[in-house]
Design an enzyme around this catalytic site. Structure first.
Site, mmCIF file in Angstrom:
data_model
loop_
_atom_site.group_PDB
_atom_site.id
_atom_site.type_symbol
_atom_site.label_atom_id
_atom_site.label_comp_id
_atom_site.label_asym_id
_atom_site.label_seq_id
_atom_site.Cartn_x
_atom_site.Cartn_y
_atom_site.Cartn_z
ATOM 1 N N GLY A 1 -6.154 0.012 -8.645
ATOM 2 C CA GLY A 1 -6.951 -0.442 -7.496
ATOM 3 C C GLY A 1 -6.854 0.563 -6.357
ATOM 4 N N ARG B 1 -5.342 14.590 0.406
ATOM 5 C CA ARG B 1 -5.432 15.699 1.380
ATOM 6 C C ARG B 1 -4.097 16.431 1.491
ATOM 7 N NH1 ARG B 1 -4.235 15.365 6.922
ATOM 8 N NH2 ARG B 1 -5.425 16.711 8.327
ATOM 9 N N ARG C 1 -9.222 1.545 -14.011
ATOM 10 C CA ARG C 1 -8.136 1.105 -14.901
ATOM 11 C C ARG C 1 -8.628 1.374 -16.310
ATOM 12 N NH1 ARG C 1 -8.292 -3.395 -11.087
ATOM 13 N NH2 ARG C 1 -6.472 -3.246 -9.732
ATOM 14 N N ASP D 1 1.942 0.462 -10.511
ATOM 15 C CA ASP D 1 2.901 0.478 -11.631
ATOM 16 C C ASP D 1 2.253 0.752 -12.991
ATOM 17 O OD1 ASP D 1 1.700 -1.977 -11.458
ATOM 18 O OD2 ASP D 1 3.537 -3.162 -11.653
ATOM 19 N N THR E 1 -0.870 1.260 -3.527
ATOM 20 C CA THR E 1 -1.431 -0.055 -3.864
ATOM 21 C C THR E 1 -1.256 -0.973 -2.666
ATOM 22 O OG1 THR E 1 -1.100 -2.102 -5.135
ATOM 23 C CG2 THR E 1 0.764 -0.598 -5.071
ATOM 24 N N ASP F 1 -0.700 -3.970 -2.822
ATOM 25 C CA ASP F 1 0.206 -5.075 -3.184
ATOM 26 C C ASP F 1 1.662 -4.852 -2.763
ATOM 27 O OD1 ASP F 1 -1.921 -6.347 -4.261
ATOM 28 O OD2 ASP F 1 -1.337 -6.105 -6.357
ATOM 29 N N ASP G 1 4.071 -3.754 -4.427
ATOM 30 C CA ASP G 1 4.952 -4.337 -5.436
ATOM 31 C C ASP G 1 5.537 -3.297 -6.400
ATOM 32 O OD1 ASP G 1 2.570 -3.688 -6.633
ATOM 33 O OD2 ASP G 1 2.413 -5.520 -7.813
ATOM 34 N N ARG H 1 -1.718 -9.741 -7.045
ATOM 35 C CA ARG H 1 -1.834 -10.230 -8.422
ATOM 36 C C ARG H 1 -0.514 -10.796 -8.952
ATOM 37 N NH1 ARG H 1 -5.627 -8.337 -12.236
ATOM 38 N NH2 ARG H 1 -5.844 -6.328 -11.223
ATOM 39 N N GLY I 1 1.457 -17.091 11.418
ATOM 40 C CA GLY I 1 1.916 -18.444 11.741
ATOM 41 C C GLY I 1 1.497 -19.507 10.739
ATOM 42 N N LYS J 1 0.507 -31.726 15.729
ATOM 43 C CA LYS J 1 -0.341 -30.597 15.297
ATOM 44 C C LYS J 1 -1.695 -31.104 14.851
ATOM 45 C CE LYS J 1 2.163 -26.703 13.642
ATOM 46 N NZ LYS J 1 2.468 -25.755 12.626
ATOM 47 N N ARG K 1 -9.059 -4.349 0.612
ATOM 48 C CA ARG K 1 -8.794 -3.058 -0.029
ATOM 49 C C ARG K 1 -9.460 -1.891 0.697
ATOM 50 N NH1 ARG K 1 -8.450 -4.162 -5.954
ATOM 51 N NH2 ARG K 1 -10.002 -2.564 -6.301
HETATM 52 O O1 F6P Z 1 -3.506 -4.464 -7.484
HETATM 53 C C1 F6P Z 1 -4.332 -4.436 -6.386
HETATM 54 C C2 F6P Z 1 -5.266 -5.617 -6.374
HETATM 55 O O2 F6P Z 1 -6.090 -5.519 -5.221
HETATM 56 C C3 F6P Z 1 -4.596 -6.991 -6.429
HETATM 57 O O3 F6P Z 1 -4.111 -7.444 -5.194
HETATM 58 C C4 F6P Z 1 -5.723 -7.842 -6.942
HETATM 59 O O4 F6P Z 1 -5.207 -9.011 -7.558
HETATM 60 C C5 F6P Z 1 -6.419 -6.926 -7.906
HETATM 61 O O5 F6P Z 1 -6.114 -5.604 -7.502
HETATM 62 C C6 F6P Z 1 -7.928 -7.093 -7.967
HETATM 63 O O6 F6P Z 1 -8.424 -6.210 -8.907
HETATM 64 P P1 F6P Z 1 -9.968 -5.883 -9.086
HETATM 65 O O7 F6P Z 1 -10.379 -4.984 -7.977
HETATM 66 O O8 F6P Z 1 -10.048 -5.225 -10.402
HETATM 67 O O9 F6P Z 1 -10.684 -7.183 -9.009
#
Ligand code: F6P
Length: 329
Positions: free
Chosen positions: A18, A28, A79, A110, A133, A135, A137, A179, A193, A221, A262
């Site tokens: 992604g 760059r 991908r 990853d 990424t 994420d 992660d 994801r 919050g 609330k 993104r």
């Molecule tokens: O891994 C990055 C990510 O943006 C995740 O947060 C999300 O679940 C996934 O890619 C979405 O993938 P795609 O752009 O293929 O829908």
């Protein structure tokens, strides 16, 4: 950590998985530091797909003009299930050889690093990874390129949603990306919050969220926001709203932030991180280090073996969620 002894003259750079804001700043840095060190730098288009299709072209200093502030990736990305097979990797390695590419810089997540690790193990192509990424992660790095921009983009949307939630005394569910891990959810949940935060790791339940909402109502609330990570497929927010309706009769509005997280111009933090990591990747290759990823430990850049990155998962910080729960009273 792997090392190689051959002198490198030409390196390839590609983005994979992604896209993430800041990838252009990393490209760059790779190109400009590479050329400053008398290397030739080639761009591989569309990640592993382009490597298998021989889409490999030279990059010059001026090709990098006006890209540091742009989201997405000028090299395009993708991908590739075909690259996960040995035949796909053999085709890619053959094209690298034909183009005299001595070493690679892979900017991705990853899955991309598992591919890079296999390329080194099967074809001895030296690779250094740069974690890109939204994420956040990736095992071995506190921060990944794109995360800071993504959480700020999501937070801006959440703040807007809070205005309308408060005006109508409503319950909102905001679905953010993520994801396999809840880094985005936990960070924007704390910063925005949120009353409860759902991560793909499964940290809470609908019952617990309802208890919190009811407690909040008892304290006066009138509106609440729940954050959920999308997990394996977008739309988890709607499932959550259905479950809430069935269990409590409460109506929840759902807002899915999706791919806007993104895109967009990278924050200063992402541009700086990407520039430092891209430069460090080239520097590592010049010193003969490979099959590593450039990560961060606090403010420091570190080298992490790709094998470790590929084998391990990085889960989000539950302590941020506990704090968010306490603060959203
Ligand atoms: O891994 C990055 C990510 O943006 C995740 O947060 C999300 O679940 C996934 O890619 C979405 O993938 P795609 O752009 O293929 O829908």
């Amino acid at each position: 950590m792997a090392q190689f002894s051959q002198k490198i003259k030409r390196i390839g750079v590609y983005t994979s998985g992604g896209d993430a804001p800041g990838m252009n700043a990393a490209i760059r840095a790779v190109v400009r530091v590479g050329i400053a060190q008398n290397l030739e730098v080639y761009g591989i288009h569309n990640g592993y797909v382009g490597m298998m299709e021989n889409k490999i072209y030279p990059l010059q200093l001026r090709d990098m003009a006006n890209i540091i502030q742009r989201g997405g990736t000028i090299l395009k990305t993708g991908r590739s299930p075909e690259f996960m097979k040995p035949e796909g990797r053999a085709k890619a390695a053959q094209h690298l050889k034909e183009n005299n590419i001595d070493a690679l810089v892979c900017i991705g997540g990853d899955g991309s690093f598992r591919g890079a690790n296999a390329l080194w193990e099967e074809h001895q192509v030296p690779v250094v990874g740069v974690p890109g990424t939204i994420d956040n992660d990736i095992y071995g790095s506190d921060k990944t390129i794109g995360f800071d921009t993504a959480i700020n983009t999501a937070l801006e949307a959440i703040d807007r949603i809070r205005d309308t939630a408060a005006s109508h005394d409503r319950l909102f569910i905001v679905e953010v990306m993520g994801r396999n891990s809840g880094f985005i959810a936990s960070h924007v949940g704390l910063a925005g919050g949120a009353e409860e935060i759902f991560t793909p790791e499964g940290n809470t339940s609908v019952e617990k969220a309802l208890d919190r909402i009811r407690d909040g109502i008892a304290r006066g609330k009138t509106s609440s926001i729940l954050i959920t990570a999308e997990g394996q497929k977008p739309g988890r927010g709607y499932d959550l709203a259905d479950a809430i309706r069935k269990k409590s009769g409460m109506d929840a509005k759902v807002s899915i932030l999706g791919h806007q997280q993104r895109g967009g111009s990278p924050t200063a933090a992402d541009r700086i991180l990407a520039s430092r990591m891209g430069a460090a990747a080239v520097d590592s290759l010049l010193k003969g280090f490979c099959n590593i990823m450039i990560g961060t430990e606090g403010e420091r850049l570190v080298q992490v073996p790709l094998e470790l990155v590929a084998k391990n998962e990085r889960k989000s910080q539950l302590d941020l969620i506990s704090l968010a729960n306490i603060l959203a009273t």
